[in-house]
Design a protein around this motif. Structure first.
Motif, PDB file in Angstrom:
ATOM      1  N   HIS A 132      28.228  62.090  -8.445  1.00  0.00           N
ATOM      2  CA  HIS A 132      28.009  60.665  -6.806  1.00  0.00           C
ATOM      3  C   HIS A 132      27.196  61.457  -5.471  1.00  0.00           C
ATOM      4  O   HIS A 132      27.927  62.273  -5.313  1.00  0.00           O
ATOM      5  N   GLY A 133      26.386  60.484  -5.309  1.00  0.00           N
ATOM      6  CA  GLY A 133      26.087  60.828  -3.685  1.00  0.00           C
ATOM      7  C   GLY A 133      27.156  59.564  -3.109  1.00  0.00           C
ATOM      8  O   GLY A 133      28.393  59.353  -3.365  1.00  0.00           O
ATOM      9  N   GLU A 134      27.008  59.068  -2.182  1.00  0.00           N
ATOM     10  CA  GLU A 134      28.234  58.182  -1.170  1.00  0.00           C
ATOM     11  C   GLU A 134      26.797  57.509  -0.312  1.00  0.00           C
ATOM     12  O   GLU A 134      25.618  57.854  -0.107  1.00  0.00           O
ATOM     13  N   LEU A 135      26.749  56.342  -0.461  1.00  0.00           N
ATOM     14  CA  LEU A 135      26.459  54.711   0.584  1.00  0.00           C
ATOM     15  C   LEU A 135      27.592  54.867   1.860  1.00  0.00           C
ATOM     16  O   LEU A 135      28.696  54.635   1.885  1.00  0.00           O
ATOM     17  N   LEU A 136      26.457  55.024   2.423  1.00  0.00           N
ATOM     18  CA  LEU A 136      27.204  55.440   4.865  1.00  0.00           C
ATOM     19  C   LEU A 136      26.620  54.027   4.790  1.00  0.00           C
ATOM     20  O   LEU A 136      26.049  53.843   5.954  1.00  0.00           O
ATOM     21  N   GLY A 137      26.559  52.913   4.572  1.00  0.00           N
ATOM     22  CA  GLY A 137      26.002  51.210   5.118  1.00  0.00           C
ATOM     23  C   GLY A 137      24.954  51.513   4.140  1.00  0.00           C
ATOM     24  O   GLY A 137      23.677  49.889   4.692  1.00  0.00           O
ATOM     25  N   GLU A 138      23.697  51.759   3.891  1.00  0.00           N
ATOM     26  CA  GLU A 138      22.499  51.960   3.492  1.00  0.00           C
ATOM     27  C   GLU A 138      22.310  50.476   2.529  1.00  0.00           C
ATOM     28  O   GLU A 138      24.161  50.173   1.426  1.00  0.00           O
ATOM     29  N   HIS A 139      21.764  49.752   2.443  1.00  0.00           N
ATOM     30  CA  HIS A 139      21.614  48.836   1.821  1.00  0.00           C
ATOM     31  C   HIS A 139      22.597  47.927   1.797  1.00  0.00           C
ATOM     32  O   HIS A 139      23.338  47.137   0.904  1.00  0.00           O
ATOM     33  N   ASP A 140      23.687  47.890   3.099  1.00  0.00           N
ATOM     34  CA  ASP A 140      24.636  47.261   3.252  1.00  0.00           C
ATOM     35  C   ASP A 140      25.993  47.532   2.360  1.00  0.00           C
ATOM     36  O   ASP A 140      26.817  47.017   1.647  1.00  0.00           O
ATOM     37  N   LEU A 141      26.237  48.397   1.511  1.00  0.00           N
ATOM     38  CA  LEU A 141      26.872  49.323   0.876  1.00  0.00           C
ATOM     39  C   LEU A 141      28.356  50.332   1.273  1.00  0.00           C
ATOM     40  O   LEU A 141      27.206  51.570   2.318  1.00  0.00           O
ATOM     41  N   TRP A 142      28.459  50.627   1.054  1.00  0.00           N
ATOM     42  CA  TRP A 142      29.770  51.705   1.134  1.00  0.00           C
ATOM     43  C   TRP A 142      30.142  52.219   0.533  1.00  0.00           C
ATOM     44  O   TRP A 142      30.689  51.565  -0.894  1.00  0.00           O
ATOM     45  N   GLY A 143      30.548  53.604   0.030  1.00  0.00           N
ATOM     46  CA  GLY A 143      31.095  53.955  -1.249  1.00  0.00           C
ATOM     47  C   GLY A 143      30.417  54.555  -2.392  1.00  0.00           C
ATOM     48  O   GLY A 143      28.889  54.548  -1.854  1.00  0.00           O
ATOM     49  N   HIS A 144      30.987  54.450  -3.560  1.00  0.00           N
ATOM     50  CA  HIS A 144      29.365  55.158  -4.688  1.00  0.00           C
ATOM     51  C   HIS A 144      30.179  54.110  -5.971  1.00  0.00           C
ATOM     52  O   HIS A 144      30.442  54.733  -6.875  1.00  0.00           O
ATOM     53  N   VAL A 145      31.130  53.125  -5.644  1.00  0.00           N
ATOM     54  CA  VAL A 145      30.820  52.200  -7.503  1.00  0.00           C
ATOM     55  C   VAL A 145      29.901  50.849  -7.767  1.00  0.00           C
ATOM     56  O   VAL A 145      30.873  50.685  -8.530  1.00  0.00           O
ATOM     57  N   HIS A 146      29.522  50.676  -6.480  1.00  0.00           N
ATOM     58  CA  HIS A 146      28.310  49.288  -7.445  1.00  0.00           C
ATOM     59  C   HIS A 146      27.655  49.204  -7.215  1.00  0.00           C
ATOM     60  O   HIS A 146      26.326  48.238  -6.332  1.00  0.00           O
ATOM     61  N   SER A 147      25.733  50.178  -7.046  1.00  0.00           N
ATOM     62  CA  SER A 147      25.092  50.609  -7.250  1.00  0.00           C
ATOM     63  C   SER A 147      24.427  51.643  -7.658  1.00  0.00           C
ATOM     64  O   SER A 147      25.317  52.200  -8.400  1.00  0.00           O
ATOM     65  N   LEU A 148      23.207  51.347  -8.015  1.00  0.00           N
ATOM     66  CA  LEU A 148      22.054  52.397  -8.584  1.00  0.00           C
ATOM     67  C   LEU A 148      20.828  53.359  -7.860  1.00  0.00           C
ATOM     68  O   LEU A 148      19.931  53.652  -8.452  1.00  0.00           O
ATOM     69  N   TYR A 149      21.222  53.054  -6.381  1.00  0.00           N
ATOM     70  CA  TYR A 149      20.241  53.430  -5.324  1.00  0.00           C
ATOM     71  C   TYR A 149      20.405  55.044  -5.673  1.00  0.00           C
ATOM     72  O   TYR A 149      21.233  55.609  -5.945  1.00  0.00           O
ATOM     73  N   ASP A 150      19.026  55.283  -4.499  1.00  0.00           N
ATOM     74  CA  ASP A 150      19.167  57.068  -5.637  1.00  0.00           C
ATOM     75  C   ASP A 150      20.342  57.504  -4.004  1.00  0.00           C
ATOM     76  O   ASP A 150      20.136  58.746  -4.168  1.00  0.00           O
ATOM     77  N   GLU A 151      20.769  56.955  -2.890  1.00  0.00           N
ATOM     78  CA  GLU A 151      21.508  57.680  -2.550  1.00  0.00           C
ATOM     79  C   GLU A 151      22.683  57.420  -2.674  1.00  0.00           C
ATOM     80  O   GLU A 151      23.526  58.614  -2.814  1.00  0.00           O
ATOM     81  N   LEU A 152      23.495  57.403  -3.933  1.00  0.00           N
ATOM     82  CA  LEU A 152      24.039  57.581  -5.289  1.00  0.00           C
ATOM     83  C   LEU A 152      23.917  57.755  -5.620  1.00  0.00           C
ATOM     84  O   LEU A 152      24.316  59.120  -6.724  1.00  0.00           O
ATOM     85  N   LEU A 153      22.366  58.925  -6.527  1.00  0.00           N
ATOM     86  CA  LEU A 153      22.059  58.904  -7.991  1.00  0.00           C
ATOM     87  C   LEU A 153      21.085  60.646  -7.877  1.00  0.00           C
ATOM     88  O   LEU A 153      21.605  61.181  -8.701  1.00  0.00           O
ATOM     89  N   ARG A 154      20.627  60.559  -6.573  1.00  0.00           N
ATOM     90  CA  ARG A 154      20.205  62.242  -6.142  1.00  0.00           C
ATOM     91  C   ARG A 154      20.997  62.660  -5.174  1.00  0.00           C
ATOM     92  O   ARG A 154      20.857  62.312  -4.134  1.00  0.00           O
TER      93      ARG A 154
END
Length: 205
Positions: free
Chosen positions: A5-27
């Protein structure tokens, strides 16, 4: 070299990798080195999934297909050995957060915490991405024009929306789990060394 998985670093007001399917996590990257087999500097435009890693490595190593432990996934080695790119693939992802959440979730996570309690599925068809949640929310993004997934087009692109619904429905029919199906998660007993390592990594308290 790859990742699960990838990691959210503030994109979409989210942090971490546990609660979305945005491309920041999938690609995530998939980089392979196999001197004498994979041409240096070669690349493929065919989208890859985690289930493609094993068949690709087995094919590159010359293991006969009848000896492969599974027929799931694609052999991507054909794309670097002169074969055509693989088009028209439906790329499906699923997210489900079980009920065993950390008691201090509000202190350790930020953003859309309500999303922790729903299941989500997404399918990418070409440059269009359709997502649906167990609470009924649907979204549609045109990744070619909106790679950051900031503009939901589900209300004004009926054709691509229907295509995503059909593709995801076919996947669920073939091998998915219905929203109403219960999911039992029971991990193995952890030895002290493994438990300590997971604690150091922040996965358990």
């Amino acid at each position: 070299v790859t990742s699960d998985h990838g990691e959210l670093l503030g994109e979409h007001d989210l942090w971490g990798h546990v609660h979305s399917l945005y491309d920041e996590l999938l690609r995530v990257p998939l980089v392979m080195r196999f001197p004498g087999t994979i041409p240096p500097g070669s690349a493929t435009a065919t989208p890859a999934e985690g289930i493609d890693v094993l068949p690709t490595l087995l094919a590159a190593a010359g293991v006969p297909r009848e000896e492969w432990p599974s027929d799931r996934g694609l052999d991507l080695s054909t794309t670097w050995s002169g074969g055509a790119e693989i088009d028209g693939r439906a790329m499906v992802a699923e997210h489900f957060t079980p009920s065993m959440l950390p008691e201090a979730a509000d202190d350790t996570m930020s953003g859309d915490l309500d999303g922790l309690f729903v299941r989500r599925r997404s399918v990418v068809l070409g440059t269009t991405k359709y997502t649906v949640s167990s609470d009924g929310e649907e979204r549609l993004f045109q990744l070619g024009r909106d790679p950051a997934e900031e503009r939901d087009r589900s209300a004004d692109l009926a054709g691509p929306l229907a295509a995503g619904q059909v593709a995801l429905g076919q996947w669920v029919e073939n091998e998915g789990v219905a929203w109403s199906d219960s999911v039992q998660i029971q991990g193995p007993e952890l030895d002290p060394a493994t438990r300590q390592r997971l604690k150091e990594l922040g996965y358990i308290d």
